[in-house]
Enzyme design. Structure first.
Site, mmCIF file in Angstrom:
data_model
loop_
_atom_site.group_PDB
_atom_site.id
_atom_site.type_symbol
_atom_site.label_atom_id
_atom_site.label_comp_id
_atom_site.label_asym_id
_atom_site.label_seq_id
_atom_site.Cartn_x
_atom_site.Cartn_y
_atom_site.Cartn_z
ATOM 1 N N CYS A 1 41.591 25.558 35.452
ATOM 2 C CA CYS A 1 41.383 24.139 35.783
ATOM 3 C C CYS A 1 42.470 23.626 36.730
ATOM 4 O O CYS A 1 42.253 22.662 37.458
ATOM 5 C CB CYS A 1 41.364 23.323 34.503
ATOM 6 S SG CYS A 1 42.825 23.600 33.478
ATOM 7 N N LYS B 1 34.642 25.674 17.591
ATOM 8 C CA LYS B 1 33.484 26.248 18.280
ATOM 9 C C LYS B 1 33.918 26.711 19.673
ATOM 10 O O LYS B 1 34.087 25.923 20.587
ATOM 11 C CB LYS B 1 32.339 25.224 18.412
ATOM 12 C CG LYS B 1 31.034 25.945 18.671
ATOM 13 C CD LYS B 1 30.121 25.369 19.690
ATOM 14 C CE LYS B 1 30.464 25.280 21.106
ATOM 15 N NZ LYS B 1 30.370 26.535 21.895
ATOM 16 N N GLU C 1 40.282 17.416 27.768
ATOM 17 C CA GLU C 1 40.953 18.128 28.872
ATOM 18 C C GLU C 1 39.832 18.641 29.761
ATOM 19 O O GLU C 1 39.129 19.583 29.383
ATOM 20 C CB GLU C 1 41.798 19.288 28.331
ATOM 21 C CG GLU C 1 42.854 18.900 27.300
ATOM 22 C CD GLU C 1 44.089 18.264 27.905
ATOM 23 O OE1 GLU C 1 44.132 18.112 29.137
ATOM 24 O OE2 GLU C 1 45.000 17.901 27.143
ATOM 25 N N GLU D 1 34.385 20.067 41.931
ATOM 26 C CA GLU D 1 34.991 21.269 41.332
ATOM 27 C C GLU D 1 34.047 22.467 41.500
ATOM 28 O O GLU D 1 32.907 22.433 41.060
ATOM 29 C CB GLU D 1 35.272 21.045 39.837
ATOM 30 C CG GLU D 1 36.062 22.198 39.233
ATOM 31 C CD GLU D 1 36.279 22.070 37.720
ATOM 32 O OE1 GLU D 1 35.335 21.753 36.996
ATOM 33 O OE2 GLU D 1 37.422 22.322 37.278
#
Ligand code: NAD
Length: 499
Positions: free
Chosen positions: A299, A190, A265, A402
């Protein structure tokens, strides 16, 4: 040309006045979602409606898992060398379609075409080739005892649920699909609902090379309607998830009751440490790249730059000059270095952090809003020019949370110990980089940084054999090289006693 430049020859896609309609790929068949609901997909650069994708639900996930279960026995019967040959065929076919991958990725994400070509497309091919070679070199271990022989078998885990984000769509999907297939698993994938195009292209390639039906299934849709039922499905044995930390927490909760194998992750807030002995001029291109590649939406990007106080002013001046020289604009132009952000919502989130930085006492040294003079064609796109913020404390929200955009904060430090302390001052622990002429000192510092990866005098310099993953809230588990082969298999010991 953006928005109108969509390849129209793909047989499985219906093209209606430049709006592409994508389908799910289940049991080798292209299918609409059972509920007949669709999600609109927009070009980040122009804001134009470019595609409709299935808003799939648990019904589609059930069908895909059933197809994957049906195919599992046949797929597991192939030897690892035969499966490596399949990966090589997929790599060959993807390589033929490099330009198309780059165009679709640039269109779907708003990233510069050169980046899409040199990184996204190239790495997607490389992922399949790399794992094909890993398969050919793979050897099961034997452990001899004085009276017995232990053999380690690596069996498929079963049906793998693979969930990926929007920032590196095919790059990250192929990083999971290749080792999952190699180790004999069947797949329900997905991808992000914001970047569906190249996942569909991969399904086309898989169909074209003739992989047995049901080995790879693709279900498009959003996280709640399609992602959550996938992670909760009782017949999914393994989940490999790349995405945000908050989503990772939900995925972990969902996976835990079924004791599924899990790799997460997640997000990062990485430090770029500039020691006092850095050669500013020669290192600057690498430092700027670490800050803003893919509009800062990697990231691993270094979103906090820690600078030794003795060179602070000199470094900041050189950094601002380099940032101001970056070419922001049309993602389809080969000269462009920075494109658009993924969505209006994400642009607004990043802007809210820039506003917060001002409230927290920060000084916006450049950027802080849409690029000046952006052509009319991009007026409705989702743009923020590269933004550099000074004057925030290292424990401020902007310096510890973040942001995942073209925004970096600058912080002085007085010695290596303080740099390490600041670097470790967040809940995240994904990556970091150190820039210095003293590589021994840099390497010693690297060992003290709480993160899964640290680069010295480089950034995102990847050898696919090494472990990849984060500590703290940046993830659980490792992928890459033999770590991927181990994650995507069940190691089983068979001990035979000799007479
Ligand atoms: P996201 O967490 O919003 O979405 C990631 C994927 O999860 C999407 O496919 C989404 O549809 C799906 N999803 C959402 N809710 C779900 C749920 N409840 N159950 C199952 N699936 C669900 O992340 P994003 O915004 O697409 O990506 C950006 C994030 O990804 C950033 O935090 C970035 O740091 C992280 N990221 C990490 C790595 C890494 O290797 N550590 C790599 C790339 C991106």
């Amino acid at each position: 040309m953006i928005g109108g430049n969509i390849p129209t020859h793909l047989p499985e896609r219906e093209v209606m006045s430049d709006v592409v309609e994508l389908s799910n790929f289940i049991a080798g068949q292209w299918q609409p979602p059972q509920c007949q609901h669709w999600i609109e997909n927009f070009s980040p650069a122009t804001g134009e409606h470019i595609a409709n994708i299935p808003c799939s639900s648990s019904e589609d996930i059930d069908l895909a898992v059933e197809a994957a279960l049906d195919a599992a026995e046949q797929w597991s019967q192939f030897s690892i060398n035969e499966r490596a040959d399949w990966l090589e065929k997929i790599a060959d076919e993807l390589e033929q379609r490099t330009d198309e991958i780059a165009q679709l990725e640039s269109l779907d994400t708003g990233k510069p075409i050169t980046l899409a070509r040199n990184v996204d497309a190239a790495r997607s091919v490389a992922n399949f080739r790399f794992f094909a070679n890993q398969g050919r070199e793979f050897e099961s271990e034997i452990f001899e005892m004085s009276d017995a022989t232990n053999r380690v078998l690596y069996k498929p885990v079963g049906v793998a649920g693979l969930i990926t984000p929007w920032n590196l769509p095919l790059y990250l999907l192929s990083w999971k699909v290749a080792p999952a297939l190699l180790m004999g698993n069947t797949i329900v994938a997905k991808p992000s609902e914001m970047t569906p195009m190249t996942a569909s292209l991969l399904a086309e390639v898989i169909e074209d090379v003739g992989l047995p039906r049901g080995v790879f299934n693709l279900v498009h849709g959003n996280g709640l309607d399609a992602g959550a039922p996938l992670t909760a499905h009782p017949d999914i044995n393994l989940i490999s998830f790349t995405g945000g930390t908050a989503t990772g927490r939900e995925v972990a909760k969902s996976a835990s009751s079924g004791f599924k194998k899990l790799s997460l992750e997640l997000g990062g807030k990485n430090a770029t440490i500039i020691r006092e002995d850095v050669d500013i001029e020669s290192m600057m291109p690498g430092i700027v790249r670490a800050s803003f590649l893919n509009q800062g939406q990697v990231c691993l990007c270094g979103s906090r730059i820690l600078i030794h106080e003795s060179i602070y002013d000199v470094f900041v001046e050189a950094f601002l000059n380099a940032v101001n020289d970056m070419i922001v604009g049309d993602p389809a132009d080969d000269e462009t270095e920075l494109g658009a952000l993924i969505s209006a919502a994400h642009r607004d989130k990043v802007m809210s952090y820039i506003d917060l930085a001002e409230e927290e006492g920060g000084d916006i040294l450049c950027g802080g809003g849409p690029p000046v003079g952006i052509p009319d064609a991009f007026a409705n796109g989702f743009w923020i020019s590269p933004t550099v913020i000074d004057g925030l404390t290292p424990d401020s929200r902007c310096a510890t949370e973040e942001i995942f955009g073209p925004v970096v904060t600058l912080h002085p430090f007085s010695d290596d110990g303080e740099a390490i302390e600041i670097a470790n001052m967040t809940d995240y622990g994904l990556a970091g980089s150190i820039w210095t002429q003293d590589v021994d000192a840099g390497s010693r510092m690297a060992e003290q940084i709480e993160s899964g990866m640290v680069w010295v005098n480089c950034w995102l310099h990847r050898d696919l054999r090494v472990p990849f993953g984060g500590v703290k809230h940046s993830g659980v588990g490792r992928e890459g090289g033999r770590w991927s082969l181990s994650f995507f298999s069940e190691a089983v010991n068979i001990c035979v006693k000799r007479e």
